[in-house]
Design a protein around this motif. Structure first.
Motif, mmCIF file in Angstrom:
data_model
loop_
_atom_site.group_PDB
_atom_site.id
_atom_site.type_symbol
_atom_site.label_atom_id
_atom_site.label_comp_id
_atom_site.label_asym_id
_atom_site.label_seq_id
_atom_site.Cartn_x
_atom_site.Cartn_y
_atom_site.Cartn_z
ATOM 1 N N PHE A 128 -1.306 2.070 -4.967
ATOM 2 C CA PHE A 128 -1.592 3.338 -4.300
ATOM 3 C C PHE A 128 -2.877 3.224 -3.487
ATOM 4 O O PHE A 128 -3.916 2.804 -4.011
ATOM 5 C CB PHE A 128 -1.720 4.465 -5.328
ATOM 6 C CG PHE A 128 -0.446 4.774 -6.066
ATOM 7 C CD1 PHE A 128 0.561 5.512 -5.453
ATOM 8 C CD2 PHE A 128 -0.243 4.325 -7.360
ATOM 9 C CE1 PHE A 128 1.747 5.799 -6.124
ATOM 10 C CE2 PHE A 128 0.932 4.602 -8.039
ATOM 11 C CZ PHE A 128 1.929 5.341 -7.418
ATOM 12 N N GLU A 129 -2.795 3.630 -2.216
ATOM 13 C CA GLU A 129 -3.970 3.624 -1.338
ATOM 14 C C GLU A 129 -4.138 5.041 -0.780
ATOM 15 O O GLU A 129 -3.760 5.335 0.346
ATOM 16 C CB GLU A 129 -3.818 2.607 -0.205
ATOM 17 C CG GLU A 129 -5.122 2.403 0.565
ATOM 18 C CD GLU A 129 -4.933 1.544 1.804
ATOM 19 O OE1 GLU A 129 -5.717 0.606 1.990
ATOM 20 O OE2 GLU A 129 -3.995 1.818 2.588
ATOM 21 N N VAL A 130 -4.684 5.902 -1.617
ATOM 22 C CA VAL A 130 -4.815 7.319 -1.271
ATOM 23 C C VAL A 130 -6.260 7.630 -0.901
ATOM 24 O O VAL A 130 -7.191 6.918 -1.290
ATOM 25 C CB VAL A 130 -4.346 8.219 -2.429
ATOM 26 C CG1 VAL A 130 -2.837 8.090 -2.622
ATOM 27 C CG2 VAL A 130 -5.083 7.883 -3.733
ATOM 28 N N ALA A 131 -6.443 8.682 -0.138
ATOM 29 C CA ALA A 131 -7.770 9.101 0.311
ATOM 30 C C ALA A 131 -8.260 10.258 -0.541
ATOM 31 O O ALA A 131 -7.497 11.180 -0.851
ATOM 32 C CB ALA A 131 -7.732 9.510 1.781
ATOM 33 N N GLY A 132 -9.556 10.219 -0.906
ATOM 34 C CA GLY A 132 -10.062 11.267 -1.772
ATOM 35 C C GLY A 132 -11.432 11.772 -1.396
ATOM 36 O O GLY A 132 -12.230 12.132 -2.270
ATOM 37 N N ALA A 133 -11.743 11.790 -0.099
ATOM 38 C CA ALA A 133 -13.095 12.157 0.334
ATOM 39 C C ALA A 133 -13.513 13.524 -0.160
ATOM 40 O O ALA A 133 -14.674 13.738 -0.533
ATOM 41 C CB ALA A 133 -13.188 12.083 1.861
ATOM 42 N N ASP A 161 -2.432 10.112 6.880
ATOM 43 C CA ASP A 161 -3.121 11.026 5.971
ATOM 44 C C ASP A 161 -3.542 10.399 4.643
ATOM 45 O O ASP A 161 -4.442 10.907 3.976
ATOM 46 C CB ASP A 161 -2.220 12.228 5.665
ATOM 47 C CG ASP A 161 -1.824 12.999 6.909
ATOM 48 O OD1 ASP A 161 -2.726 13.388 7.661
ATOM 49 O OD2 ASP A 161 -0.611 13.214 7.111
ATOM 50 N N HIS A 162 -2.875 9.350 4.205
ATOM 51 C CA HIS A 162 -3.135 8.714 2.904
ATOM 52 C C HIS A 162 -3.046 9.729 1.767
ATOM 53 O O HIS A 162 -3.916 9.822 0.906
ATOM 54 C CB HIS A 162 -4.488 7.990 2.908
ATOM 55 C CG HIS A 162 -4.465 6.696 3.653
ATOM 56 N ND1 HIS A 162 -4.327 5.472 3.029
ATOM 57 C CD2 HIS A 162 -4.530 6.439 4.980
ATOM 58 C CE1 HIS A 162 -4.328 4.515 3.938
ATOM 59 N NE2 HIS A 162 -4.438 5.082 5.140
ATOM 60 N N LEU A 163 -1.945 10.464 1.757
ATOM 61 C CA LEU A 163 -1.677 11.434 0.698
ATOM 62 C C LEU A 163 -1.002 10.751 -0.490
ATOM 63 O O LEU A 163 -0.328 9.720 -0.341
ATOM 64 C CB LEU A 163 -0.735 12.523 1.218
ATOM 65 C CG LEU A 163 -1.191 13.346 2.414
ATOM 66 C CD1 LEU A 163 -0.032 14.213 2.908
ATOM 67 C CD2 LEU A 163 -2.386 14.205 2.038
ATOM 68 N N PRO A 164 -1.116 11.314 -1.679
ATOM 69 C CA PRO A 164 -0.281 10.841 -2.776
ATOM 70 C C PRO A 164 1.206 10.994 -2.414
ATOM 71 O O PRO A 164 1.581 11.912 -1.672
ATOM 72 C CB PRO A 164 -0.656 11.768 -3.937
ATOM 73 C CG PRO A 164 -2.037 12.227 -3.622
ATOM 74 C CD PRO A 164 -2.061 12.366 -2.132
ATOM 75 N N PRO A 165 2.045 10.114 -2.902
ATOM 76 C CA PRO A 165 3.482 10.246 -2.660
ATOM 77 C C PRO A 165 4.019 11.615 -3.071
ATOM 78 O O PRO A 165 3.495 12.253 -3.992
ATOM 79 C CB PRO A 165 4.083 9.128 -3.522
ATOM 80 C CG PRO A 165 3.007 8.104 -3.589
ATOM 81 C CD PRO A 165 1.725 8.878 -3.646
ATOM 82 N N PHE A 166 5.052 12.042 -2.363
ATOM 83 C CA PHE A 166 5.744 13.322 -2.542
ATOM 84 C C PHE A 166 4.989 14.501 -1.932
ATOM 85 O O PHE A 166 5.428 15.639 -2.051
ATOM 86 C CB PHE A 166 6.054 13.608 -4.027
ATOM 87 C CG PHE A 166 6.816 12.525 -4.712
ATOM 88 C CD1 PHE A 166 8.167 12.331 -4.470
ATOM 89 C CD2 PHE A 166 6.174 11.663 -5.589
ATOM 90 C CE1 PHE A 166 8.870 11.313 -5.103
ATOM 91 C CE2 PHE A 166 6.859 10.640 -6.227
ATOM 92 C CZ PHE A 166 8.218 10.462 -5.975
ATOM 93 N N HIS A 208 0.879 -1.172 0.000
ATOM 94 C CA HIS A 208 0.000 0.000 0.000
ATOM 95 C C HIS A 208 0.914 1.219 0.000
ATOM 96 O O HIS A 208 1.738 1.370 0.906
ATOM 97 C CB HIS A 208 -0.883 0.039 1.243
ATOM 98 C CG HIS A 208 -2.010 -0.924 1.230
ATOM 99 N ND1 HIS A 208 -2.704 -1.277 2.359
ATOM 100 C CD2 HIS A 208 -2.582 -1.617 0.205
ATOM 101 C CE1 HIS A 208 -3.652 -2.139 2.039
ATOM 102 N NE2 HIS A 208 -3.594 -2.367 0.741
ATOM 103 N N VAL A 209 0.762 2.058 -0.983
ATOM 104 C CA VAL A 209 1.672 3.193 -1.160
ATOM 105 C C VAL A 209 0.906 4.493 -0.941
ATOM 106 O O VAL A 209 -0.065 4.773 -1.652
ATOM 107 C CB VAL A 209 2.304 3.176 -2.566
ATOM 108 C CG1 VAL A 209 3.216 4.382 -2.754
ATOM 109 C CG2 VAL A 209 3.080 1.879 -2.782
ATOM 110 N N HIS A 210 1.314 5.246 0.067
ATOM 111 C CA HIS A 210 0.754 6.569 0.320
ATOM 112 C C HIS A 210 1.698 7.312 1.247
ATOM 113 O O HIS A 210 2.649 6.736 1.789
ATOM 114 C CB HIS A 210 -0.661 6.490 0.911
ATOM 115 C CG HIS A 210 -0.787 5.627 2.134
ATOM 116 N ND1 HIS A 210 -0.717 6.111 3.414
ATOM 117 C CD2 HIS A 210 -0.992 4.289 2.255
ATOM 118 C CE1 HIS A 210 -0.893 5.116 4.282
ATOM 119 N NE2 HIS A 210 -1.047 4.003 3.600
ATOM 120 N N ASP A 211 1.445 8.594 1.437
ATOM 121 C CA ASP A 211 2.350 9.463 2.178
ATOM 122 C C ASP A 211 1.606 10.084 3.361
ATOM 123 O O ASP A 211 0.378 10.007 3.467
ATOM 124 C CB ASP A 211 2.873 10.561 1.240
ATOM 125 C CG ASP A 211 4.280 11.029 1.585
ATOM 126 O OD1 ASP A 211 4.724 10.823 2.728
ATOM 127 O OD2 ASP A 211 4.926 11.624 0.693
#
Length: 279
Positions: A251-256, A222-227, A212-215
């Motif tokens: 990628f496991e990003v949050a987009g609420a 936070d589950h942000l996109p990388p960088f 699971h890739v996130h920042d």
């Protein structure tokens, strides 16, 4: 290196074919299905058949299923948590039963991995609850037995609790359980919050099945996109190459608030990964 993306991006919504169209249009060819019933009702055969049609239409595959961890997830709140490490037998059995129900997807569609949590992250531990190693090992054995006939490999996720540190999961799978097909899902964001990300990659390297890739910014998940956070992605990608990982970066990003915007930023992060990896 291959890439994928979790439907966690739309976790606050009912999953639709339009969501999968958006993912495919951004160049993703594989998803992780986040199995929460208000997002995707894995109990409903018609929903599974609908998913199969969307996948065919948009040329996507299901890389993995994220096992149910809550009944609902509303405004950042976990409602009706499901814990595979619950010391209460009825609660533990209920979590196993919901995981088995989610595996119905894999009986109708090709799926590579089932990602599971052993208990709650410390930050989400309800008052009076605990994470039991005995309960977790029993659940994991039961789930592995259910997943094998469906051709699915169980991947235990690194999460911020004492059962699920990189070191604890390696001990569990190498020394305490006889589950040769089970592996580890390295959650980069969680590992960064818990310590050194490169150390985590090296620790789990022999059992690293998926990711699971996130920042994050170093304090919250936070589950942000990388960088967009504090993680050292140059070092992390170099470590992945060093240990010989050839699986997907999922990628496991949050987009609420703005999933389309987050998706675009994630696509840009993927392009930066490709440049760094020379792919």
């Amino acid at each position: 290196m291959r890439f994928g993306i979790s439907t966690h991006l739309y976790h606050h919504q009912r999953l639709t074919g339009d969501h999968l169209r958006e993912l495919g249009a951004q160049g993703f060819d594989a998803i992780e299905l986040f199995a929460t019933r208000i997002h995707f009702d894995y109990h409903d055969p018609a929903a599974i058949e609908g998913l199969a049609g969307w996948l065919r239409e948009h040329r996507l595959s299901v890389h993995s299923i994220h096992a149910p961890i809550v009944e609902r997830h509303v405004d950042g709140q976990w409602i009706g948590p499901l814990s595979l490490a619950a010391p209460d037998e009825a609660a533990r059995t209920r979590a196993v039963r919901e995981t088995a129900a989610a595996l119905e997807v894999a009986r109708r569609l090709p799926v590579g991995f089932l990602v599971v949590h052993l208990g709650y992250p410390d930050a989400n531990l309800p008052p009076g609850a605990e994470n039991s190693l005995r309960a977790a090992t029993r659940s994991l054995s039961e789930i592995a037995a259910l997943a094998a006939p469906a051709g699915v490999r169980v991947a235990v996720e690194v999460i911020p609790n004492r059962l699920s540190t990189p070191e604890a999961l390696v001990r569990l799978l190498e020394d305490e359980l006889d589950l040769p097909e089970a592996g580890i899902c390295l959650d980069f964001g969680h590992a960064s919050l818990m310590g050194d990300l490169v150390d985590a990659i090296e620790t789990v390297s022999g059992l690293l099945a998926t990711t699971h890739v996130h920042d994050n910014r170093g304090r919250e998940d936070d589950h942000l996109p990388p960088f967009e956070g504090a993680s050292d992605w140059d070092a992390a990608l170099m470590a992945l190459q060093k240990v010989g990982y050839e699986g997907r970066l999922l990628f496991e990003v949050a987009g609420a608030d703005a999933p389309a915007d987050v998706l675009g930023r994630t696509r840009a992060a993927r392009a930066r990964f490709e440049a760094l990896l020379g792919t």
